[in-house]
Design a protein around this motif. Structure first.
Motif, mmCIF file in Angstrom:
data_model
loop_
_atom_site.group_PDB
_atom_site.id
_atom_site.type_symbol
_atom_site.label_atom_id
_atom_site.label_comp_id
_atom_site.label_asym_id
_atom_site.label_seq_id
_atom_site.Cartn_x
_atom_site.Cartn_y
_atom_site.Cartn_z
ATOM 1 N N ALA A 172 70.737 78.238 12.103
ATOM 2 C CA ALA A 172 69.307 78.031 12.034
ATOM 3 C C ALA A 172 69.336 76.888 13.347
ATOM 4 C CB ALA A 172 68.811 78.130 10.437
ATOM 5 N N ASN A 173 69.758 76.938 14.240
ATOM 6 C CA ASN A 173 69.744 75.730 15.386
ATOM 7 C C ASN A 173 68.671 76.297 16.280
ATOM 8 O OD1 ASN A 173 71.722 74.891 13.727
ATOM 9 N ND2 ASN A 173 73.489 75.490 14.343
ATOM 10 N N HIS A 174 67.909 77.212 16.457
ATOM 11 C CA HIS A 174 67.087 76.756 17.431
ATOM 12 C C HIS A 174 66.022 77.567 17.092
ATOM 13 C CE1 HIS A 174 70.231 78.003 20.226
ATOM 14 N NE2 HIS A 174 70.806 78.586 19.767
ATOM 15 N N LYS A 175 64.794 77.083 17.972
ATOM 16 C CA LYS A 175 63.527 76.991 17.413
ATOM 17 C C LYS A 175 62.512 78.555 18.025
ATOM 18 C CE LYS A 175 58.918 74.449 18.877
ATOM 19 N NZ LYS A 175 58.442 74.962 17.561
ATOM 20 N N GLY A 176 62.146 79.098 16.476
ATOM 21 C CA GLY A 176 61.806 79.826 17.006
ATOM 22 C C GLY A 176 62.441 81.102 15.561
ATOM 23 N N PHE A 177 63.923 80.967 15.607
ATOM 24 C CA PHE A 177 63.988 81.939 14.975
ATOM 25 C C PHE A 177 65.271 81.620 14.481
ATOM 26 C CE2 PHE A 177 66.502 81.970 19.339
ATOM 27 C CZ PHE A 177 68.003 82.400 18.739
ATOM 28 N N VAL A 178 65.835 82.290 13.538
ATOM 29 C CA VAL A 178 67.112 81.699 12.787
ATOM 30 C C VAL A 178 68.263 83.838 13.188
ATOM 31 C CG1 VAL A 178 66.776 80.637 10.876
ATOM 32 C CG2 VAL A 178 66.142 82.968 10.182
ATOM 33 N N THR A 179 69.500 83.676 12.413
ATOM 34 C CA THR A 179 70.655 84.039 13.003
ATOM 35 C C THR A 179 70.932 84.830 11.203
ATOM 36 O OG1 THR A 179 71.085 83.463 14.772
ATOM 37 C CG2 THR A 179 72.376 85.366 14.183
ATOM 38 N N VAL A 180 71.024 86.176 11.439
ATOM 39 C CA VAL A 180 71.712 86.584 9.599
ATOM 40 C C VAL A 180 72.763 87.006 10.171
ATOM 41 C CG1 VAL A 180 69.327 86.369 8.386
ATOM 42 C CG2 VAL A 180 69.969 89.018 10.115
ATOM 43 N N ASP A 181 73.259 87.594 8.662
ATOM 44 C CA ASP A 181 74.710 88.686 9.751
ATOM 45 C C ASP A 181 74.911 89.835 8.996
ATOM 46 O OD1 ASP A 181 74.846 88.982 6.702
ATOM 47 O OD2 ASP A 181 76.159 88.107 5.365
ATOM 48 N N ALA A 182 74.164 90.825 8.944
ATOM 49 C CA ALA A 182 73.630 92.061 9.311
ATOM 50 C C ALA A 182 73.274 92.629 10.979
ATOM 51 C CB ALA A 182 72.838 92.540 8.415
ATOM 52 N N ALA A 219 56.384 86.968 5.608
ATOM 53 C CA ALA A 219 56.136 87.613 7.544
ATOM 54 C C ALA A 219 57.347 87.627 8.023
ATOM 55 C CB ALA A 219 54.942 86.797 7.254
ATOM 56 N N LEU A 220 58.596 87.447 7.197
ATOM 57 C CA LEU A 220 59.918 87.614 8.495
ATOM 58 C C LEU A 220 60.028 88.938 8.926
ATOM 59 C CD1 LEU A 220 62.305 85.413 6.275
ATOM 60 C CD2 LEU A 220 60.868 85.182 7.768
ATOM 61 N N ALA A 221 60.461 89.020 10.062
ATOM 62 C CA ALA A 221 60.665 89.825 11.319
ATOM 63 C C ALA A 221 61.937 90.188 11.400
ATOM 64 C CB ALA A 221 60.015 90.618 11.708
ATOM 65 N N TYR A 222 62.675 91.451 11.634
ATOM 66 C CA TYR A 222 64.337 91.236 11.324
ATOM 67 C C TYR A 222 64.077 92.055 13.089
ATOM 68 C CZ TYR A 222 68.786 93.016 11.784
ATOM 69 O OH TYR A 222 70.494 93.775 11.989
ATOM 70 N N ASP A 279 53.872 84.934 11.784
ATOM 71 C CA ASP A 279 52.636 84.573 11.674
ATOM 72 C C ASP A 279 53.265 82.545 11.468
ATOM 73 O OD1 ASP A 279 54.019 83.650 8.781
ATOM 74 O OD2 ASP A 279 51.895 84.106 7.479
ATOM 75 N N ASN A 280 53.573 82.337 12.028
ATOM 76 C CA ASN A 280 54.354 80.792 12.222
ATOM 77 C C ASN A 280 54.719 80.215 10.960
ATOM 78 O OD1 ASN A 280 54.198 81.067 15.312
ATOM 79 N ND2 ASN A 280 52.311 80.525 14.802
ATOM 80 N N SER A 281 55.422 81.294 9.562
ATOM 81 C CA SER A 281 55.544 80.033 8.878
ATOM 82 C C SER A 281 57.004 79.726 8.888
ATOM 83 C CB SER A 281 54.836 80.481 7.645
ATOM 84 O OG SER A 281 55.558 82.490 7.605
ATOM 85 N N GLU A 282 57.462 78.847 7.789
ATOM 86 C CA GLU A 282 58.569 78.153 7.897
ATOM 87 C C GLU A 282 59.578 79.192 7.891
ATOM 88 O OE1 GLU A 282 61.427 74.217 5.741
ATOM 89 O OE2 GLU A 282 59.033 75.293 5.283
ATOM 90 N N LEU A 283 60.838 79.428 8.651
ATOM 91 C CA LEU A 283 61.990 80.401 8.223
ATOM 92 C C LEU A 283 62.883 79.826 7.775
ATOM 93 C CD1 LEU A 283 62.383 80.222 13.034
ATOM 94 C CD2 LEU A 283 61.679 82.702 11.187
ATOM 95 N N PRO A 284 63.633 80.867 6.601
ATOM 96 C CA PRO A 284 64.985 80.594 6.021
ATOM 97 C C PRO A 284 66.124 79.505 6.457
ATOM 98 C CG PRO A 284 64.978 82.809 6.917
ATOM 99 C CD PRO A 284 63.413 82.411 7.328
ATOM 100 N N SER A 285 66.402 78.918 5.350
ATOM 101 C CA SER A 285 67.718 78.209 5.551
ATOM 102 C C SER A 285 68.940 78.902 5.563
ATOM 103 C CB SER A 285 67.295 76.832 5.087
ATOM 104 O OG SER A 285 67.075 76.817 3.930
ATOM 105 N N PRO A 286 69.786 78.268 6.031
ATOM 106 C CA PRO A 286 71.467 79.065 5.909
ATOM 107 C C PRO A 286 71.819 78.448 4.381
ATOM 108 C CG PRO A 286 71.358 77.411 7.895
ATOM 109 C CD PRO A 286 70.101 77.080 7.397
ATOM 110 N N GLY A 287 72.322 79.875 3.841
ATOM 111 C CA GLY A 287 72.193 80.395 2.733
ATOM 112 C C GLY A 287 71.434 81.230 1.930
#
Ligand SMILES: Cc1ncc(COP(=O)(O)O)c(C=O)c1O
Length: 372
Positions: A275-285, A306-309, A323-331
């Motif tokens: 989760a090191n970037h503004k606007g997106f996080v990375t998942v393992d799938a 309101a999360l999109a894959y 909707d620009n809400s907070e993104l989930p954190s690692p884990g």
């Protein structure tokens, strides 16, 4: 079913989960629809590739199952199932030999045929082994994939009837091109229109061949529509058990914006790993766990998030917020509805079975990779 006493949140990801309460509701609902219309149910196992789930469908009232390939049928017979229909033609000498070997173990195995040369080959091979076999004539109702056009069907039916080792048990008419038409009314109209020719063929054959009693047809998208076609004797639906976004995004009888008949029993769990970037996080799938077909997977847990894959290469996915809400954190573990269930399931070895948050066991996806 093996028993593990785990919580869903303890599962390592990416993994596939089957919500057993939803699965059972889906199975019961389809069975009740078929029973209510006086039709048989022969679910397509190519969707879930799991003999344990196939057995559950039989226990719920299905008369047998469909498979696409000989190797799927071999695995099911090994697992003790029978009354299997192979819904694609088996044409090469080597594959016909496997088919006939399997017939020796499962006498009510059936296969579809759609070509004069295939009918000859199959009949000759059966003759040399002293066996006979039930076949369905595959009628092409507009998918243009396999099957004979209705106008040529009677000639081929006559050829089958003239062969000693083949018993013409009926027809198959799967309207694959209709199943995902978004508008329910258009889907209904198109399905009835394209099945008319097959129904005519069925009536004509049945008039001369009393043992021709099976008209196997329909998919999840038209299951309720096709119940009105009196000639259809059995539904060969597949996706309804697990469901996916490709189906959930089409209209249904009660709601033209979504397919409300069945709920998503199949879920994919994936974990945020960066989760090191503004606007997106990375998942393992990524592509190796979520087949890219039939629309986007849908994030359903955390609920109302309101999360999109989107796919992010072979191993990873990218999660954004609509909707620009907070993104989930690692884990953080997310739960997704898959885009197209069949090819996604074929990427995994097992389903984790859940009731609520508890993991109650696993089922091997034992037909995984059976594509021959
Ligand atoms: C021949 C055949 N019958 C039945 C089905 C099941 O269709 P659905 O998954 O739409 O229920 C399929 C799926 O592709 C199929 O190819």
């Amino acid at each position: 079913m093996t028993t593990t006493m785990k919580c869903k949140s303890d599962l390592d990801t990416p993994c596939l989960v089957l919500d057993m309460d939803i699965l059972e509701q889906n199975l019961q609902k389809m069975q009740a629809a078929a029973d209510g219309a006086g039709k048989n149910l022969r679910p397509h196992v190519k969707t879930h590739k799991c003999s344990s789930l196939a057995r559950k469908q039989i226990e719920a009232g299905a008369i047998g199952v469909c498979v696409a390939k000989v190797s799927e049928a071999e695995s099911l017979v090994k697992a003790g199932l029978d009354n299997i229909l192979i819904t694609g033609p088996v044409v090469t000498p080597g594959k016909i030999e496997r088919l006939i070997d399997l017939l020796g173990l499962s006498a009510n195995l059936m296969v579809v045929v759609d070509h004069p040369g295939n009918i000859e080959l199959l009949d000759t091979a059966l003759y040399t082994k002293g066996l006979s076999m039930g076949v369905l004539l595959d009628v092409d109702v507009g998918s243009n994939r396999t099957g004979v056009r209705p106008t040529d069907a009677m000639a081929l039916a006559g050829q089958i009837v003239s062969r000693q080792q083949l018993h013409l048990r009926g027809i198959q008419a799967y309207a694959g091109h209709v199943q995902h038409i978004r508008s329910y009314d258009t889907r209904k109209h198109t399905s009835h229109e394209c099945l008319q020719g097959a129904a005519r063929v069925f009536r004509e054959i049945r008039a001369g061949v009393p043992t021709c009693t099976i008209f196997s047809a329909s998919g999840t998208g038209t299951f309720d529509i096709d119940l009105a076609v009196t000639e259809i004797s059995e539904l060969q639906v597949g996706s309804y058990a697990c469901m996916d976004t490709e189906y959930l995004n089409i209209g249904s009888a009660d709601d033209d914006t979504r397919f409300a008949a069945f709920a998503p029993a199949l879920r994919l769990l994936t974990t945020v790993i960066s989760a090191n970037h503004k606007g997106f996080v990375t998942v393992d799938a990524g592509l190796k766990s979520l087949y890219k077909d039939g629309g986007k997977p849908q994030v359903i847990v955390p609920e109302d998030s309101a999360l999109a894959y989107d796919w992010f290469g072979d191993e990873y996915g990218r999660i954004t917020s609509t909707d620009n809400s907070e993104l989930p954190s690692p884990g953080t573990v997310l739960e997704l509805i898959t885009s197209h269930c069949d090819p996604t399931i074929n990427l995994f070895d097992k389903f984790y079975l859940t009731r609520g948050t508890e993991v109650i066991g696993t089922w091997p996806i034992d037909l995984r990779g059976c594509c021959q």
